[in-house]
Each structure stands twice: as structure tokens, then as C-alpha cells.
Design an enzyme around this catalytic site. Structure first.
Site, mmCIF file in Angstrom:
data_model
loop_
_atom_site.group_PDB
_atom_site.id
_atom_site.type_symbol
_atom_site.label_atom_id
_atom_site.label_comp_id
_atom_site.label_asym_id
_atom_site.label_seq_id
_atom_site.Cartn_x
_atom_site.Cartn_y
_atom_site.Cartn_z
ATOM 1 N N ASP A 125 -3.000 6.490 11.077
ATOM 2 C CA ASP A 125 -3.044 5.056 11.355
ATOM 3 C C ASP A 125 -1.690 4.492 11.764
ATOM 4 O O ASP A 125 -1.574 3.316 12.108
ATOM 5 C CB ASP A 125 -3.598 4.284 10.155
ATOM 6 N N HIS A 165 0.718 4.029 7.308
ATOM 7 C CA HIS A 165 0.939 4.565 5.966
ATOM 8 C C HIS A 165 1.640 5.922 6.023
ATOM 9 O O HIS A 165 1.404 6.714 6.937
ATOM 10 C CB HIS A 165 -0.394 4.695 5.224
ATOM 11 N N SER A 222 0.787 -1.231 0.000
ATOM 12 C CA SER A 222 0.000 0.000 0.000
ATOM 13 C C SER A 222 0.817 1.278 0.000
ATOM 14 O O SER A 222 0.402 2.281 -0.588
ATOM 15 C CB SER A 222 -0.961 0.005 1.193
#
Length: 304
Positions: free
Chosen positions: A273, A276, A61
Site C-alpha cells: 500500500d 505501512h 497505524s
């Protein structure tokens, strides 16, 4: 005491990644979610048939991009006529974020490092003294000597390194898309940009096996693409999903292969979070990747 590792549903994760791979290998347009519809219908670039300097974008990601878009977008995320992206249907279209919207289809993609990386290379090219306008003009295949870059997005969020082994759908899709990119107008693969490993920090066995699997991946890519000296720029983890981030980071630092460079993201700001990279971090990482590539090119023996 360390907090307990987050343990996602690995079976569901593997199934989602496999579905994304099917789209990469043979993408049926009607199956793409609405979030990627604009990328599917983007016009083919007039530079599609020009030879390009290509970069394979692979990993999970943080390579696909989860940075939050801002308004207005920072200049390194704006389209440039000589910056192209290989869409999921394998057409060359003008690159604009999110680059992986029709590739990493099970998550909302945002800003990653590849656009700032590419903009830095364009600014460093001899033609940067006479920059092109912000919209594409001129006939396809115009031979003006200016650098054309082609980005080949292949990253899928939440994937572990075993999913990138030869024979697995992600690996085969990346190789197939890279071959299609070379065939679609010609050019050469400049490097693989690799940012992956956060999901391999959950289980200690995965973390301990990371180094060997990464070296195998590099060797297989070089063999299957016919590029024994292919440059691989891997990003050192800035975060992890589990308790074994340090083990994976140590493995990344210990890769003992020629033409494998480590760009360390540790210390770059994270999103809320804590997994990321933030938009600011992705901008900085793109610059760091470009600097590593340019330094490698300047030091390379032209006889090789």
C-alpha cells in the site's frame, strides 16, 4: 505534478478514533471484536506485580503495527516471560503480537516495532547471559534482579496529531493507562515511543502546524506524568497519506526540546500500500529504536 492526496472521510475517522478511546478509558469486554478475544482472556502474568521498565507506545497505524505475520514468527516477535503488555482491561499479560489488537480495534493489527525493540533491550540487560525459558515460570513478584519490561499500547490507526492534544480522548487514555501501568506493580517510565504523522500530510495547514503541536504534546505529557525529563523517541515518517510528507518530516527534525530523539524510518521498505512499513522494516525499526534508547541511557548523567 504530484498525484492528488488521498482524503479519507475525516469525520468518520474521528468518530472511529473516539470510539477506540472510550474502550481505552473504560473498556467493556463485550464490545471488543472477536479478533481481540484471545488477548482479553490472556492469563495475568506471574510478573505482573514486579517493578517494570515501562514504555508508552503511541501514535497511529505504523506504531500499532500493520506488518504481515509470517510463519514461523521471527524470534523478536516471540513471547518472553519478562516481557509484558498492559491489556485494554489494564491487566499485565504476556506480550505477544499483535500488541494493539484490543486497543486499535477498527483495523486488523499486525506486527509493529515494539516487540523487536523490547527483545533487544532484554538481550542487552545483564541477565541476558542466562536467558529465561519461553514460558513463564516462578512465583509472582520473585525478586531475582532480572529486567522486566512493560509495554503500554495506546496507538490508534488513522489519527491526526490534534487527536492527541491534552483533553482529547486519546491523550487522556494514554495518560490514564500509563498511570495505571506504574501503579500496577511499580516501576518507571523509560520512554515514549511515538510514530505518528502520516495523516497530517493530507492538509497543508495540518502539516505546517505539526511541529508546534508535537512540542505541546511532549510538554503536556511531561507535566501530567510528573516527569520533566521524560525521553520521547519519535519516528521520522517513511510515508504519508498526502502530498505534504516533507513538511511534517521537516517539523519532526526541527523539534527543539531536550530528551527528544528522532529515529528516521525513511528508506525502510513499505508494504504494497506504500503507506505501512513491511514486517522486515518493523524488525529493523525496532532495532533502531532500541539502539537510540540504549545510547541515550549510556550517555545520561547518573546524577540527574
Amino acid at each position: 505534478m504530484k498525484p492528488p492526496a488521498r482524503r479519507p472521510l475525516l469525520g468518520a475517522l474521528a468518530a472511529a478514533a473516539a470510539f477506540s478511546c472510550l474502550l481505552l478509558l473504560a473498556p467493556p469486554p463485550l464490545l471488543f471484536p472477536s479478533s481481540s478475544s484471545s488477548t482479553n482472556h490472556a492469563p495475568t502474568s506471574p510478573y505482573a506485580h514486579r517493578p517494570k521498565l515501562l514504555f508508552l507506545l503511541a501514535g497511529q497505524s505504523n506504531m500499532a503495527g500493520r506488518g504481515a505475520p509470517t510463519s514461523p514468527l521471527p524470534p523478536p516477535y516471540l513471547p518472553h516471560p519478562r516481557l509484558l503488555r498492559l491489556a485494554a482491561d489494564r491487566r499485565w499479560v504476556a506480550a505477544s503480537p499483535p500488541l494493539h489488537a484490543d486497543i486499535d480495534t477498527h483495523k486488523t493489527c499486525g506486527l509493529g516495532p515494539a516487540m523487536p525493540f523490547a527483545h533487544r533491550l532484554l538481550l542487552s540487560s545483564p541477565s541476558s547471559a542466562n536467558p529465561a525459558p519461553s514460558s513463564v515460570s516462578g512465583p509472582a513478584g520473585e525478586e531475582d534482579g532480572r529486567l522486566v519490561l512493560g509495554l503500554v499500547p495506546c496507538a490508534v490507526g488513522g489519527t491526526r496529531i490534534w487527536m492527541w492534544a491534552r483533553g482529547e480522548p486519546l491523550y487522556e487514555a494514554a495518560v490514564a493507562r500509563t498511570r495505571a501501568a506504574v501503579a500496577g506493580g511499580g516501576g518507571e517510565l523509560g520512554a515514549v515511543l511515538w510514530f505518528q504523522g502520516e495523516s497530517d500530510t493530507i492538509e497543508v495547514d495540518d502539516a505546517r502546524a505539526y511541529g508546534g503541536k508535537m512540542e505541546r504534546l511532549v510538554a503536556d505529557l511531561r507535566e501530567d506524568l510528573g516527569l520533566p525529563n521524560l525521553l520521547v523517541i519519535q519516528v521520522g515518517l517513511a510515508s504519508g497519506e498526502g502530498n505534504y510528507t516533507d513538511i511534517v518530516r521537516d517539523a519532526q527534525k526541527s523539534i527543539n526540546l531536550p530528551n527528544v530523539i528522532l529515529v528516521d524510518a525513511m528508506g525502510l521498505p513499505l508494504s504494497d500500500d506504500q503507506l505501512h512499513l513491511s514486517t522486515e522494516a518493523q524488525l529493523r525499526l525496532g532495532e533502531m529504536l532500541a539502539q537510540a534508547y540504549l545510547e541515550f541511557e549510556s550517555s545520561r548523567d547518573p546524577r540527574l
